[in-house]
Design a protein around this motif. Structure first.
Motif, PDB file in Angstrom:
ATOM      1  N   ARG A 159      74.952 -10.298  26.829  1.00  0.00           N
ATOM      2  CA  ARG A 159      74.923 -11.952  26.322  1.00  0.00           C
ATOM      3  C   ARG A 159      75.946 -12.800  27.476  1.00  0.00           C
ATOM      4  NH1 ARG A 159      75.689 -12.382  19.983  1.00  0.00           N
ATOM      5  NH2 ARG A 159      76.627 -10.516  20.905  1.00  0.00           N
ATOM      6  N   ALA A 160      76.880 -11.948  27.743  1.00  0.00           N
ATOM      7  CA  ALA A 160      77.799 -12.504  28.487  1.00  0.00           C
ATOM      8  C   ALA A 160      77.186 -12.833  30.417  1.00  0.00           C
ATOM      9  CB  ALA A 160      79.512 -12.107  28.884  1.00  0.00           C
ATOM     10  N   ALA A 161      75.660 -11.858  30.345  1.00  0.00           N
ATOM     11  CA  ALA A 161      75.493 -11.405  31.875  1.00  0.00           C
ATOM     12  C   ALA A 161      74.394 -13.137  31.912  1.00  0.00           C
ATOM     13  CB  ALA A 161      74.710 -10.559  31.970  1.00  0.00           C
ATOM     14  N   PRO A 162      75.104 -13.749  33.336  1.00  0.00           N
ATOM     15  CA  PRO A 162      74.058 -14.689  33.273  1.00  0.00           C
ATOM     16  C   PRO A 162      72.721 -14.239  33.769  1.00  0.00           C
ATOM     17  CG  PRO A 162      76.408 -14.669  34.770  1.00  0.00           C
ATOM     18  CD  PRO A 162      76.256 -13.792  34.024  1.00  0.00           C
ATOM     19  N   TRP A 163      72.485 -13.642  34.595  1.00  0.00           N
ATOM     20  CA  TRP A 163      71.158 -13.396  35.683  1.00  0.00           C
ATOM     21  C   TRP A 163      70.222 -12.550  35.011  1.00  0.00           C
ATOM     22  CZ3 TRP A 163      69.460 -15.403  39.914  1.00  0.00           C
ATOM     23  CH2 TRP A 163      70.944 -16.395  40.003  1.00  0.00           C
TER      24      TRP A 163
ATOM     25  N   LYS B  34      65.317 -20.268  46.495  1.00  0.00           N
ATOM     26  CA  LYS B  34      65.389 -22.143  46.555  1.00  0.00           C
ATOM     27  C   LYS B  34      66.259 -22.222  44.476  1.00  0.00           C
ATOM     28  CE  LYS B  34      61.638 -24.241  47.946  1.00  0.00           C
ATOM     29  NZ  LYS B  34      60.099 -24.674  47.397  1.00  0.00           N
ATOM     30  N   GLN B  35      66.433 -20.989  43.343  1.00  0.00           N
ATOM     31  CA  GLN B  35      67.014 -20.632  42.811  1.00  0.00           C
ATOM     32  C   GLN B  35      68.047 -20.552  42.763  1.00  0.00           C
ATOM     33  OE1 GLN B  35      64.111 -17.471  41.884  1.00  0.00           O
ATOM     34  NE2 GLN B  35      66.013 -16.406  40.627  1.00  0.00           N
ATOM     35  N   PHE B  36      69.022 -20.177  44.181  1.00  0.00           N
ATOM     36  CA  PHE B  36      70.861 -19.492  44.378  1.00  0.00           C
ATOM     37  C   PHE B  36      70.767 -20.991  44.769  1.00  0.00           C
ATOM     38  CE2 PHE B  36      67.964 -16.200  45.265  1.00  0.00           C
ATOM     39  CZ  PHE B  36      68.570 -15.285  43.775  1.00  0.00           C
ATOM     40  N   SER B  37      72.735 -21.271  44.168  1.00  0.00           N
ATOM     41  CA  SER B  37      72.958 -21.768  45.136  1.00  0.00           C
ATOM     42  C   SER B  37      74.631 -21.240  45.741  1.00  0.00           C
ATOM     43  CB  SER B  37      74.324 -22.750  43.028  1.00  0.00           C
ATOM     44  OG  SER B  37      75.726 -21.463  42.979  1.00  0.00           O
ATOM     45  N   ARG B  38      75.895 -22.028  45.845  1.00  0.00           N
ATOM     46  CA  ARG B  38      76.454 -21.177  46.542  1.00  0.00           C
ATOM     47  C   ARG B  38      77.204 -19.827  45.788  1.00  0.00           C
ATOM     48  NH1 ARG B  38      79.242 -23.504  52.319  1.00  0.00           N
ATOM     49  NH2 ARG B  38      80.710 -21.891  52.728  1.00  0.00           N
ATOM     50  N   SER B  39      77.414 -20.747  44.701  1.00  0.00           N
ATOM     51  CA  SER B  39      78.306 -19.389  44.008  1.00  0.00           C
ATOM     52  C   SER B  39      77.561 -18.676  43.886  1.00  0.00           C
ATOM     53  CB  SER B  39      79.700 -20.575  42.701  1.00  0.00           C
ATOM     54  OG  SER B  39      77.990 -21.046  42.333  1.00  0.00           O
ATOM     55  N   ASP B  40      76.188 -18.752  43.066  1.00  0.00           N
ATOM     56  CA  ASP B  40      75.618 -17.233  42.404  1.00  0.00           C
ATOM     57  C   ASP B  40      75.574 -16.471  43.868  1.00  0.00           C
ATOM     58  OD1 ASP B  40      74.160 -19.143  40.021  1.00  0.00           O
ATOM     59  OD2 ASP B  40      72.826 -19.389  41.296  1.00  0.00           O
ATOM     60  N   LEU B  41      75.516 -17.248  44.966  1.00  0.00           N
ATOM     61  CA  LEU B  41      75.232 -16.181  45.862  1.00  0.00           C
ATOM     62  C   LEU B  41      77.143 -15.345  46.371  1.00  0.00           C
ATOM     63  CD1 LEU B  41      73.390 -18.206  48.916  1.00  0.00           C
ATOM     64  CD2 LEU B  41      72.970 -16.580  47.588  1.00  0.00           C
ATOM     65  N   GLU B  42      77.837 -16.010  45.959  1.00  0.00           N
ATOM     66  CA  GLU B  42      79.410 -15.895  45.756  1.00  0.00           C
ATOM     67  C   GLU B  42      79.426 -14.532  45.182  1.00  0.00           C
ATOM     68  OE1 GLU B  42      81.571 -15.663  48.771  1.00  0.00           O
ATOM     69  OE2 GLU B  42      80.080 -16.970  49.642  1.00  0.00           O
ATOM     70  N   TYR B  43      78.874 -14.379  44.326  1.00  0.00           N
ATOM     71  CA  TYR B  43      79.028 -13.778  42.962  1.00  0.00           C
ATOM     72  C   TYR B  43      78.324 -12.744  43.775  1.00  0.00           C
ATOM     73  CZ  TYR B  43      77.495 -11.648  38.216  1.00  0.00           C
ATOM     74  OH  TYR B  43      77.688 -10.623  37.179  1.00  0.00           O
TER      75      TYR B  43
END
Ligand code: NCD
Length: 329
Positions: free
Chosen positions: A21-25, A34-43
């Motif tokens: 449930r805590a796993a955002p992906w 296009k679906q990624f933000s910079r913080s997604d990439l860091e993750y």
């Protein structure tokens, strides 16, 4: 994964077990950068780092034990297909390989949606490579399980762009402030379409060097933020001395409608130890591979040649993505 599939009504395809449930992906498709933000990439890069450490320390481990990946390739592949297989197996999962669609029911005329509906009965995640742009998004509309786009025609190749960016970060320590030069077939090369979009999340400049008929599509140049410096060229010499990352691509012969056009541009730019004398000492040369003559093998031992290391980074990024969409990262 579709939210609108009536077959889903009343059943959650992704039952929230414990930490999932805590796993955002968890349960998400990976269709476009296009679906990624910079913080997604860091993750993602953080998870890929952990994968690298685990592979170095123990080789294979049981994070995805019992999970099954369907690897469905309607176009040839060596690296993408085998790195997804290796990624799944290093995580303790297993793979249904469909590399030769001509031996599957596709050869009998089965549609993509039906093939996807079939495979999701047997697998937890589907990796799809297909010659038509938009095919991964189409597959995701029918699927209850996550779809990962492994290249849709001349559209996108998001997992390649993620591993390309991871390579740049690992090799040069940063992405911000770099000058990136993309060289070769920028019209049909899906890897550069995805990479240019991802780079626009950072503060970089991009030079596009290609023959006139293989220029980066205008829609992509126009789509990227005006704050990012982009310049087009037909000659490589003036740009090379400025470049931090040289991203070389193959002329995509199979995408040409006119063989004479291919013949007129093949071999337009060839990277050799001689040409690279004008390049910086601290730069890297990348290529998604396969190469068909655009980088001479004499350059392979140059420390700036990062294209073989790039393949290894791909394993860690694909392990990270599989763990994420299956709720384990
Ligand atoms: C690329 C592709 O399939 O788009 N290969 C890859 O996935 N590493 C590049 C190419 O085929 O030229």
């Amino acid at each position: 994964m579709s939210n609108f599939n009536p077959a889903n009504r009343g059943i959650s395809p992704h039952l929230p077990f414990g930490d999932q449930r805590a796993a955002p992906w968890y349960g998400k498709d990976i269709l476009s950068v296009k679906q990624f933000s910079r913080s997604d990439l860091e993750y993602i890069f953080g998870v890929a780092h952990e994968m690298r450490e685990m592979v170095t320390r123990v080789g294979t481990f049981d994070l995805l034990k019992g999970k099954i990946l369907a690897n469905l390739f309607y176009e040839p592949s060596t690296r993408t297909s085998s790195s997804f297989t290796s990624a799944m197996e290093r995580l303790g999962g297993s793979v249904i390989p469909i590399n030769e669609v001509r031996y599957s029911s596709v050869a009998k005329g089965e549609s993509l949606p039906d093939t996807i509906r079939t495979l999701e009965c047997y697998a937890d995640v589907i990796v799809l490579r297909h010659p038509e742009t938009g095919s991964a998004a189409q597959a995701a509309q029918y699927a209850r399980k996550p779809i990962i786009n492994a290249g849709d025609g001349i559209g996108e190749h998001p997992t390649q762009a993620l591993l390309d960016l991871f390579t740049i970060r690992e090799e040069l320590g940063t992405i911000d402030g770099l000058i990136v030069t993309m060289l070769g077939d920028l019209k049909y090369g899906r890897t550069v379409h995805s990479l240019a979009r991802l780079l626009s999340l950072y503060s970089v400049s991009i030079h596009y060097v290609s023959p006139e008929i293989l220029r980066m599509p205008k829609e992509i140049i126009d789509e990227l933020p005006r704050t990012m410096a982009q310049a087009e060229h037909t000659t490589f010499d003036p740009v090379l001395p400025l470049t931090d990352v040289l991203y070389v691509t193959r002329v995509q012969k199979e995408r040409f409608t006119d063989e004479a056009d291919y013949e007129s541009v093949k071999g337009s730019y060839i990277i050799t130890p001689e040409t690279m004398k004008a390049g910086k000492e601290h730069m890297i040369v990348m290529h998604p591979l396969p190469r068909v003559g655009e980088i001479s093998i004499d350059f392979d031992n140059d420390p700036r040649a990062a294209y073989f290391r790039q393949m290894e980074y791909g394993l860690y990024v694909r392990m990270a993505l599989l763990a994420m969409v299956l709720g384990k990262a």
